[in-house]
Motif scaffolding. Structure first.
Motif, short mmCIF file in Angstrom:
data_model
loop_
_atom_site.label_atom_id
_atom_site.label_comp_id
_atom_site.label_asym_id
_atom_site.label_seq_id
_atom_site.Cartn_x
_atom_site.Cartn_y
_atom_site.Cartn_z
N GLN A 136 72.93 -20.55 -6.39
CA GLN A 136 71.96 -20.15 -7.41
C GLN A 136 70.63 -19.72 -6.79
O GLN A 136 70.01 -18.75 -7.22
N ALA A 137 70.21 -20.44 -5.75
CA ALA A 137 68.96 -20.07 -5.08
C ALA A 137 69.07 -18.71 -4.41
O ALA A 137 68.16 -17.87 -4.50
N PHE A 138 70.23 -18.47 -3.75
CA PHE A 138 70.42 -17.17 -3.11
C PHE A 138 70.48 -16.04 -4.14
O PHE A 138 69.95 -14.95 -3.92
N GLU A 139 71.16 -16.29 -5.26
CA GLU A 139 71.24 -15.28 -6.32
C GLU A 139 69.84 -14.95 -6.86
O GLU A 139 69.51 -13.78 -7.11
N ALA A 140 69.04 -16.00 -7.04
CA ALA A 140 67.68 -15.76 -7.53
C ALA A 140 66.87 -14.95 -6.52
O ALA A 140 66.11 -14.04 -6.89
N ARG A 141 67.07 -15.27 -5.24
CA ARG A 141 66.35 -14.52 -4.21
C ARG A 141 66.80 -13.06 -4.16
O ARG A 141 65.97 -12.15 -4.07
N VAL A 142 68.11 -12.80 -4.26
CA VAL A 142 68.62 -11.43 -4.25
C VAL A 142 68.13 -10.68 -5.47
O VAL A 142 67.73 -9.50 -5.39
N ASN A 143 68.15 -11.32 -6.62
CA ASN A 143 67.66 -10.67 -7.85
C ASN A 143 66.17 -10.33 -7.74
O ASN A 143 65.73 -9.26 -8.19
N ASP A 144 65.41 -11.25 -7.11
CA ASP A 144 63.99 -10.98 -6.94
C ASP A 144 63.76 -9.78 -6.01
O ASP A 144 62.90 -8.93 -6.26
N LEU A 145 64.54 -9.71 -4.92
CA LEU A 145 64.40 -8.57 -4.00
C LEU A 145 64.85 -7.27 -4.67
O LEU A 145 64.25 -6.22 -4.45
N GLU A 146 65.93 -7.33 -5.48
CA GLU A 146 66.38 -6.12 -6.18
C GLU A 146 65.37 -5.63 -7.19
O GLU A 146 65.24 -4.42 -7.42
N SER A 147 64.62 -6.54 -7.77
CA SER A 147 63.60 -6.13 -8.74
C SER A 147 62.44 -5.39 -8.07
O SER A 147 61.71 -4.65 -8.73
N LYS A 148 62.28 -5.60 -6.77
CA LYS A 148 61.19 -4.94 -6.04
C LYS A 148 61.64 -3.63 -5.39
O LYS A 148 60.87 -3.02 -4.64
N LEU A 149 62.85 -3.19 -5.68
CA LEU A 149 63.38 -2.01 -5.01
C LEU A 149 62.55 -0.75 -5.31
O LEU A 149 62.33 0.08 -4.44
N ASN A 150 62.07 -0.61 -6.53
CA ASN A 150 61.29 0.58 -6.90
C ASN A 150 59.90 0.60 -6.26
O ASN A 150 59.27 1.65 -6.17
N LEU A 151 59.43 -0.58 -5.82
CA LEU A 151 58.09 -0.63 -5.21
C LEU A 151 58.11 -0.30 -3.72
O LEU A 151 57.07 -0.03 -3.13
N ILE A 152 59.30 -0.32 -3.13
CA ILE A 152 59.38 -0.16 -1.68
C ILE A 152 58.87 1.19 -1.20
O ILE A 152 58.07 1.26 -0.26
N PRO A 153 59.30 2.35 -1.79
CA PRO A 153 58.76 3.64 -1.29
C PRO A 153 57.24 3.72 -1.36
O PRO A 153 56.59 4.21 -0.43
N GLU A 154 56.68 3.21 -2.46
CA GLU A 154 55.22 3.25 -2.57
C GLU A 154 54.56 2.37 -1.53
O GLU A 154 53.56 2.76 -0.90
N ILE A 155 55.13 1.18 -1.30
CA ILE A 155 54.56 0.26 -0.31
C ILE A 155 54.71 0.85 1.10
O ILE A 155 53.78 0.79 1.91
N GLU A 156 55.88 1.45 1.38
CA GLU A 156 56.08 2.05 2.70
C GLU A 156 55.11 3.20 2.94
O GLU A 156 54.56 3.36 4.03
N ALA A 157 54.91 4.05 1.89
CA ALA A 157 53.98 5.17 2.04
C ALA A 157 52.56 4.66 2.29
O ALA A 157 51.84 5.19 3.15
N GLU A 158 52.16 3.64 1.56
CA GLU A 158 50.82 3.08 1.74
C GLU A 158 50.67 2.46 3.13
O GLU A 158 49.65 2.66 3.81
N PHE A 159 51.71 1.74 3.55
CA PHE A 159 51.65 1.11 4.87
C PHE A 159 51.64 2.17 5.99
O PHE A 159 50.93 2.03 6.99
#
Length: 531
Positions: free
Chosen positions: A353-376
């Motif tokens: 359950q903890a791993f599933e919650a962690r994977v779901n949390d990372l999947e929810s941030k998928l759309n923010l990654i390109p913006e974060i990478e561009a900014e970084f």
């Protein structure tokens, strides 16, 4: 052939006309030459002071400092200095240093003095050898010497002054730019640090970026799910085996009291209590592992109480035989195994359950990654550019400092005076002999021109062919003059006058040349006596 003969006749006619008007030659020459010679004679003598300077641009330090200090093209710099030496500020400095400005009564005369200096000071180079000759002519030999000496000093000092001024200006510029880029670098470091603090868990290029975290969590989740499935299979198998076993045997007497009976749950309860103590040391009571262990401990204690009640009831229902029953060791081991597997299944399920919650949390941030990478990436690019510029400026400042110390050692460019400023004993000008000759040639040439012009205006016919060419009429004969002897005497007398006047003119020319030679020798002796 006929045309050539006509041309020769025409030339002979012109020469004859000039010879017949030769009095105009001598008159014009006597009018022009004395005036010209008088003007040349009154020209003041000029003394030309000169000096030769060799500029050594290839020194021992040049190969040693190559790549360590800023190398400038000294030869081009020296040539540019030679071309700009006669600039107006330098000429004003030379005029004031040699007291020539005293001769100027107003600003207009001072400007004329500067213009004359610019025209009269001559600087010539010999090309690749970097040998420069400075020369100046003046009626006063000491003044000419002072001007050349001051020009030489200005040439040498301008190199040192220019080098020092450029070094100071470059150092001031580099210091200001370094301070500016240092401020920019600090701001970029603060922005990058703040970004890392806020986005550290998903930063690309960090120790564990988003994609590596996602891959790791998915692998851990799959591994936990597989382990859970294995534990559930083992638990189901253990439960089926447990259902086929009896809890006790009736082969040994039973104490009849629960206080002296050992159950199959005692060992597991002690193990869970030890595990609970270990977890409480590391976590709080609200931690999922602590709560799960507490729940299992309560369940095992409840099962132990139920088993004790069953044994007590059997002892009551079968009096006298209860003491003959004893616990089934296989049953107890299976119960222990089932309880251990249940604990592991529960713990593994919590991890899943903890791993599933962690994977779901990372999947929810998928759309923010390109913006974060561009900014970084933008932050890193700005930081890298600013840092590279800052380091380059620091390196340039060190090179400039090394170059300045090399210039201060006076070994970058060396000025070697081959011939110090000197003035010859005899005047260097004006060349009166040449001027006297030019005046003579001018006077005679003007006289010939006047005679030729007069012969064209009033021609004299000396041959029948001339009359025929002018009138276009046939000439049948020539009549001689009746008093031919008288005309011949006049011609000889005119020729005598012409010869005497021409000789007098040449005698004057020779006397002037002799006087010039004698005057030059006298001046040389006088200067030697003075010196």
């Amino acid at each position: 052939m006929k045309e050539i003969q006509q041309l020769l006749e025409l030339a002979y006619t012109y020469l004859q006309g000039i010879w017949l008007r030769r009095r105009y030659i001598i008159i014009t020459a006597w009018l022009i030459c004395p005036v010209g010679w008088a003007y040349v004679y009154q020209l003041p003598p000029t003394f030309e002071a000169s000096s030769r300077l060799y500029v050594e641009t290839r020194t021992f330090l040049e190969p040693l400092l190559r790549g360590l200090a800023i190398q400038t093209n000294s030869e081009d710099e020296i040539k540019m200095m030679a071309r700009t030496l006669l600039s107006r500020p330098n000429l004003e400095k030379i005029a004031r240093a040699t007291d020539l400005d005293i001769q100027a009564r107003d600003e207009k005369q001072f400007e004329a003095l500067i213009d004359s200096l610019q025209k009269q000071i001559k600087i010539s180079g010999t090309g690749r050898e970097n040998i420069f000759v400075i020369a100046y002519s003046n009626p006063q030999p000491q003044t000419a010497l002072k001007v050349v000496q001051e020009t030489l000093n200005t040439f040498v000092e301008s190199r040192i002054g220019t080098s020092r001024a450029e070094s100071i200006a470059a150092e001031r510029f580099l210091n200001s730019e370094i301070a500016d880029y240092e401020r920019r670098l600090m701001q970029a470091e603060v922005r990058l640090s703040d970004f890392k603090k806020n986005r550290l868990n998903v930063l690309p290029g960090s120790e564990r970026d988003y994609y590596s975290q996602m891959s790791s969590e998915v692998q851990r989740l799959d591994s936990a799910r597989l382990e859970l499935k294995e534990l559930e299979t083992r638990l189901a198998s253990a439960r089926s085996q447990l259902a086929g076993e009896e809890p006790v045997f009736g082969i040994m007497p039973f104490a009849g009291s629960s206080g002296g009976v050992a159950t199959q749950f005692d060992e597991r309860i002690r193990a869970l209590q030890g595990q609970m103590d270990s977890l409480l040391i590391r976590f709080t009571e609200n931690h999922p592992d602590v709560m799960e262990t507490k729940r299992l401990l309560e369940r095992l204690e409840q099962q132990r109480e139920e088993e004790l009640q069953v044994l007590a009831q059997m002892s009551v229902d079968r009096p006298g035989q209860g003491s003959g029953f004893n616990q089934n060791t296989v049953y107890q081991e299976l119960r222990i195994s089932v309880a251990r597997l249940e604990t592991e299944v529960a713990s593994t399920r919590v991890r899943v359950q903890a791993f599933e919650a962690r994977v779901n949390d990372l999947e929810s941030k998928l759309n923010l990654i390109p913006e974060i990478e561009a900014e970084f990436t933008a932050l890193n690019r700005d930081y890298d550019v600013t840092k590279s510029k800052y380091e380059a400026l620091l390196n340039r400042r060190e090179q400039a400092e090394l170059s300045r110390r090399a210039d201060a050692s006076e070994q970058d460019v060396q000025f070697n005076i081959i011939e110090p400023p000197r003035v010859p004993l005899t005047p260097s000008g004006p060349n009166r002999g040449l001027f006297y000759t030019l005046v003579l040639v001018l006077g005679v040439g003007a006289g010939i021109g006047m005679a030729f012009l007069r012969s064209l205006i009033s021609p004299v016919l000396s041959r029948a062919s001339q009359l025929q060419s002018i009138s276009n009429l046939p000439v049948f004969g020539v009549v001689s003059h009746t008093d031919k002897s008288k005309i011949l005497r006049q011609v000889r007398l005119h020729f005598l006058y012409f010869t005497m006047l021409s000789g007098g003119l040449l005698l004057c020319y020779v006397a002037l040349l002799s006087n010039e030679v004698l005057f030059g020798r006298s001046a040389e002796l006088l200067l030697r006596v003075i010196r």
